[in-house]
Design a protein around this motif. Sequence first.
Motif, PDB file in Angstrom:
ATOM      1  N   LEU A  41       0.906  -1.211  -0.075  1.00 28.47           N
ATOM      2  CA  LEU A  41       0.020  -0.037   0.036  1.00 28.47           C
ATOM      3  C   LEU A  41       0.917   1.188   0.085  1.00 28.47           C
ATOM      4  CD1 LEU A  41      -2.828   0.556   2.448  1.00 28.47           C
ATOM      5  CD2 LEU A  41      -1.590   2.462   1.477  1.00 28.47           C
ATOM      6  N   LEU A  42       0.930   2.225  -1.212  1.00 30.89           N
ATOM      7  CA  LEU A  42       1.375   3.244  -1.173  1.00 30.89           C
ATOM      8  C   LEU A  42       0.565   4.409  -1.030  1.00 30.89           C
ATOM      9  CD1 LEU A  42       4.394   4.322  -1.560  1.00 30.89           C
ATOM     10  CD2 LEU A  42       4.287   4.151  -4.003  1.00 30.89           C
ATOM     11  N   ALA A  43       0.939   5.337  -0.289  1.00 30.90           N
ATOM     12  CA  ALA A  43      -0.013   6.403  -0.103  1.00 30.90           C
ATOM     13  C   ALA A  43       0.737   7.765   0.339  1.00 30.90           C
ATOM     14  CB  ALA A  43      -1.212   6.112   0.805  1.00 30.90           C
ATOM     15  N   ARG A  44       0.021   8.822   0.284  1.00 29.11           N
ATOM     16  CA  ARG A  44       0.163  10.080   0.802  1.00 29.11           C
ATOM     17  C   ARG A  44      -0.553  10.376   2.064  1.00 29.11           C
ATOM     18  NH1 ARG A  44       2.056  14.166  -4.148  1.00 29.11           N
ATOM     19  NH2 ARG A  44       3.891  12.492  -4.876  1.00 29.11           N
ATOM     20  N   TYR A  45       0.139  10.670   3.221  1.00 31.82           N
ATOM     21  CA  TYR A  45      -0.656  10.950   4.352  1.00 31.82           C
ATOM     22  C   TYR A  45      -0.296  12.534   4.487  1.00 31.82           C
ATOM     23  CZ  TYR A  45      -0.614  10.819   9.522  1.00 31.82           C
ATOM     24  OH  TYR A  45      -1.067  11.360  10.656  1.00 31.82           O
ATOM     25  N   LYS A  46      -1.834  13.225   4.527  1.00 32.72           N
ATOM     26  CA  LYS A  46      -1.774  14.392   4.901  1.00 32.72           C
ATOM     27  C   LYS A  46      -2.360  14.674   6.420  1.00 32.72           C
ATOM     28  CE  LYS A  46      -3.759  17.191   1.780  1.00 32.72           C
ATOM     29  NZ  LYS A  46      -4.996  17.827   0.985  1.00 32.72           N
ATOM     30  N   PHE A  47      -1.462  15.179   7.188  1.00 35.94           N
ATOM     31  CA  PHE A  47      -1.709  15.527   8.597  1.00 35.94           C
ATOM     32  C   PHE A  47      -1.532  16.789   9.270  1.00 35.94           C
ATOM     33  CE2 PHE A  47       2.645  14.226   8.143  1.00 35.94           C
ATOM     34  CZ  PHE A  47       3.284  14.887   9.206  1.00 35.94           C
ATOM     35  N   MET A  48      -2.124  17.033  10.448  1.00 35.99           N
ATOM     36  CA  MET A  48      -1.797  18.236  11.033  1.00 35.99           C
ATOM     37  C   MET A  48      -0.805  18.022  12.318  1.00 35.99           C
ATOM     38  SD  MET A  48      -3.335  20.948   9.502  1.00 35.99           S
ATOM     39  CE  MET A  48      -3.360  22.003  10.768  1.00 35.99           C
ATOM     40  N   SER A  49      -0.036  18.750  12.453  1.00 36.85           N
ATOM     41  CA  SER A  49       0.722  18.763  13.674  1.00 36.85           C
ATOM     42  C   SER A  49       1.320  20.033  14.064  1.00 36.85           C
ATOM     43  CB  SER A  49       2.072  17.699  13.409  1.00 36.85           C
ATOM     44  OG  SER A  49       2.966  17.600  14.574  1.00 36.85           O
ATOM     45  N   GLU A  50       0.925  20.153  15.514  1.00 36.34           N
ATOM     46  CA  GLU A  50       1.463  21.646  15.841  1.00 36.34           C
ATOM     47  C   GLU A  50       0.677  22.870  15.179  1.00 36.34           C
ATOM     48  OE1 GLU A  50       5.749  21.807  16.441  1.00 36.34           O
ATOM     49  OE2 GLU A  50       5.227  21.304  18.617  1.00 36.34           O
ATOM     50  N   GLY A  51      -0.478  22.459  14.326  1.00 34.82           N
ATOM     51  CA  GLY A  51      -1.171  23.498  13.816  1.00 34.82           C
ATOM     52  C   GLY A  51      -0.606  23.747  12.269  1.00 34.82           C
ATOM     53  N   THR A  52       0.451  23.057  11.985  1.00 38.91           N
ATOM     54  CA  THR A  52       0.880  22.924  10.572  1.00 38.91           C
ATOM     55  C   THR A  52       0.501  21.696   9.714  1.00 38.91           C
ATOM     56  OG1 THR A  52       2.644  24.350  11.332  1.00 38.91           O
ATOM     57  CG2 THR A  52       3.055  23.365   9.040  1.00 38.91           C
ATOM     58  N   GLU A  53       0.062  22.130   8.429  1.00 36.63           N
ATOM     59  CA  GLU A  53      -0.372  20.936   7.629  1.00 36.63           C
ATOM     60  C   GLU A  53       0.907  20.337   6.906  1.00 36.63           C
ATOM     61  OE1 GLU A  53      -4.113  20.331   5.058  1.00 36.63           O
ATOM     62  OE2 GLU A  53      -2.675  20.899   3.676  1.00 36.63           O
ATOM     63  N   SER A  54       0.912  19.042   6.844  1.00 37.53           N
ATOM     64  CA  SER A  54       2.145  18.481   6.104  1.00 37.53           C
ATOM     65  C   SER A  54       1.600  17.297   5.468  1.00 37.53           C
ATOM     66  CB  SER A  54       3.297  18.005   7.123  1.00 37.53           C
ATOM     67  OG  SER A  54       3.778  19.028   7.886  1.00 37.53           O
ATOM     68  N   ILE A  55       2.293  16.631   4.321  1.00 39.99           N
ATOM     69  CA  ILE A  55       2.156  15.454   3.541  1.00 39.99           C
ATOM     70  C   ILE A  55       3.573  14.871   3.259  1.00 39.99           C
ATOM     71  CG2 ILE A  55       1.302  14.965   1.384  1.00 39.99           C
ATOM     72  CD1 ILE A  55       0.121  17.577   0.724  1.00 39.99           C
ATOM     73  N   ARG A  56       3.420  13.521   3.706  1.00 46.11           N
ATOM     74  CA  ARG A  56       4.473  12.565   3.535  1.00 46.11           C
ATOM     75  C   ARG A  56       4.059  11.288   3.006  1.00 46.11           C
ATOM     76  NH1 ARG A  56       5.382   8.537   7.131  1.00 46.11           N
ATOM     77  NH2 ARG A  56       4.320   8.667   9.240  1.00 46.11           N
ATOM     78  N   GLU A  57       5.038  10.800   2.315  1.00 42.97           N
ATOM     79  CA  GLU A  57       4.528   9.335   1.627  1.00 42.97           C
ATOM     80  C   GLU A  57       4.817   8.213   2.625  1.00 42.97           C
ATOM     81  OE1 GLU A  57       5.535   7.868  -2.850  1.00 42.97           O
ATOM     82  OE2 GLU A  57       7.318   8.374  -1.770  1.00 42.97           O
ATOM     83  N   VAL A  58       3.769   7.305   2.509  1.00 40.89           N
ATOM     84  CA  VAL A  58       3.715   6.136   3.618  1.00 40.89           C
ATOM     85  C   VAL A  58       3.806   4.705   2.801  1.00 40.89           C
ATOM     86  CG1 VAL A  58       3.092   7.461   5.813  1.00 40.89           C
ATOM     87  CG2 VAL A  58       1.302   6.364   3.982  1.00 40.89           C
ATOM     88  N   ALA A  59       4.428   4.020   3.150  1.00 41.78           N
ATOM     89  CA  ALA A  59       4.298   2.599   2.604  1.00 41.78           C
ATOM     90  C   ALA A  59       4.067   1.681   3.724  1.00 41.78           C
ATOM     91  CB  ALA A  59       5.544   2.300   2.008  1.00 41.78           C
ATOM     92  N   PHE A  60       3.060   0.522   3.184  1.00 44.97           N
ATOM     93  CA  PHE A  60       2.710  -0.510   4.191  1.00 44.97           C
ATOM     94  C   PHE A  60       2.613  -1.854   3.232  1.00 44.97           C
ATOM     95  CE2 PHE A  60       0.499   3.312   5.933  1.00 44.97           C
ATOM     96  CZ  PHE A  60       0.890   3.197   7.285  1.00 44.97           C
ATOM     97  N   LEU A  61       3.308  -2.874   3.808  1.00 46.09           N
ATOM     98  CA  LEU A  61       3.254  -4.283   3.074  1.00 46.09           C
ATOM     99  C   LEU A  61       2.688  -5.025   3.792  1.00 46.09           C
ATOM    100  CD1 LEU A  61       5.085  -6.041   1.413  1.00 46.09           C
ATOM    101  CD2 LEU A  61       6.478  -6.678   3.249  1.00 46.09           C
ATOM    102  N   LYS A  62       1.606  -5.751   3.042  1.00 46.05           N
ATOM    103  CA  LYS A  62       0.825  -7.062   3.567  1.00 46.05           C
ATOM    104  C   LYS A  62       1.520  -8.095   4.233  1.00 46.05           C
ATOM    105  CE  LYS A  62      -3.628  -7.863   4.015  1.00 46.05           C
ATOM    106  NZ  LYS A  62      -4.617  -7.198   4.654  1.00 46.05           N
ATOM    107  N   ASN A  63       0.916  -8.614   5.402  1.00 45.92           N
ATOM    108  CA  ASN A  63       1.633  -9.381   6.153  1.00 45.92           C
ATOM    109  C   ASN A  63       0.554 -10.431   6.484  1.00 45.92           C
ATOM    110  OD1 ASN A  63       3.490 -11.039   7.270  1.00 45.92           O
ATOM    111  ND2 ASN A  63       3.517  -9.789   9.217  1.00 45.92           N
ATOM    112  N   GLY A  64       0.058 -11.481   5.940  1.00 42.81           N
ATOM    113  CA  GLY A  64      -1.012 -12.145   6.158  1.00 42.81           C
ATOM    114  C   GLY A  64      -2.279 -11.098   6.259  1.00 42.81           C
ATOM    115  N   PRO A  65      -2.946 -11.199   7.254  1.00 44.18           N
ATOM    116  CA  PRO A  65      -4.217 -10.396   7.375  1.00 44.18           C
ATOM    117  C   PRO A  65      -3.822  -8.937   7.838  1.00 44.18           C
ATOM    118  CG  PRO A  65      -3.877 -11.795   9.381  1.00 44.18           C
ATOM    119  CD  PRO A  65      -2.912 -12.252   8.348  1.00 44.18           C
ATOM    120  N   ASP A  66      -2.548  -8.651   8.210  1.00 41.32           N
ATOM    121  CA  ASP A  66      -1.976  -7.258   8.714  1.00 41.32           C
ATOM    122  C   ASP A  66      -1.240  -6.481   7.727  1.00 41.32           C
ATOM    123  OD1 ASP A  66      -3.220  -8.317  11.108  1.00 41.32           O
ATOM    124  OD2 ASP A  66      -1.473  -9.432  11.609  1.00 41.32           O
TER     125      ASP A  66
END
Length: 238
Positions: free
Chosen positions: A176-201
């Motif tokens: 799963l390859l995605a962009r994560y848009k989030f707020m931290s200390e009142g500032t909006e940021s975007i970073r790339e995240v990656a998740f690997l399927k491991n069985g059901p997790d």
Amino acid sequence: MTKHTFFFLLFIFFLDCTNDPGLITGNWVTQISDQSTHKQGFTLHDDGQASSINLNAKRYDSWERQDNLLILKGSDEGQAGGSEVIDTLRIISVADSSLVLENHGKRVRYSKTENPSKLITDFETHKCFVYRSAKDSAFLHIELAGQQVTGELFYAFHEKDRNRGTIAGKILGDTLLARYKFMSEGTESIREVAFLKNGPDWVEGFGNVKEQDGITVFKDRSKVSFEKGLAFKGIRCP
């Protein structure tokens, strides 16, 4: 007809069947290493087009057969710009429902399936996942529409600012390859995240990053490591 003549004709018939281009078309899958319930492979269409089945970032788009060689062409979306991929595999045997290929001395047996899309949708048995350690936790919620992914991601790490946001991306094979848009200390940021399927997790991976157009992205997606990543376990959504 003598016995020798019979076996000679049988041998010729076998060769003709093996070389029949119609035999090799279809959806071919093999078990994913360390994931006994999941499979990966490729589809060979009659018109020479090809497609991938759960092959991470590798995307096949065409194929051809030259004698006993199967040549698959496409791109690796894990590389910057999507580098060209040409896989040349030796055909050991092919029949109506089985295909054996050799790549760098390793033989892999494939079986034919009629419903490859189900192999991808079967990856999902949960929509919510949680990571927990002694002092840290994280929550992942995903929604699938084909191979497109949307959802939420939340981190609560000890002595660090909490951040919560949304993800948008896609499934590439078992990643799963995605962009994560989030707020931290009142500032909006975007970073790339990656998740690997491991069985059901899912396991979140990490790697070297860089800034690109105001977004934090991986320098090289193919070098993202999941070995010591955060393990998100499937749970019932709250």
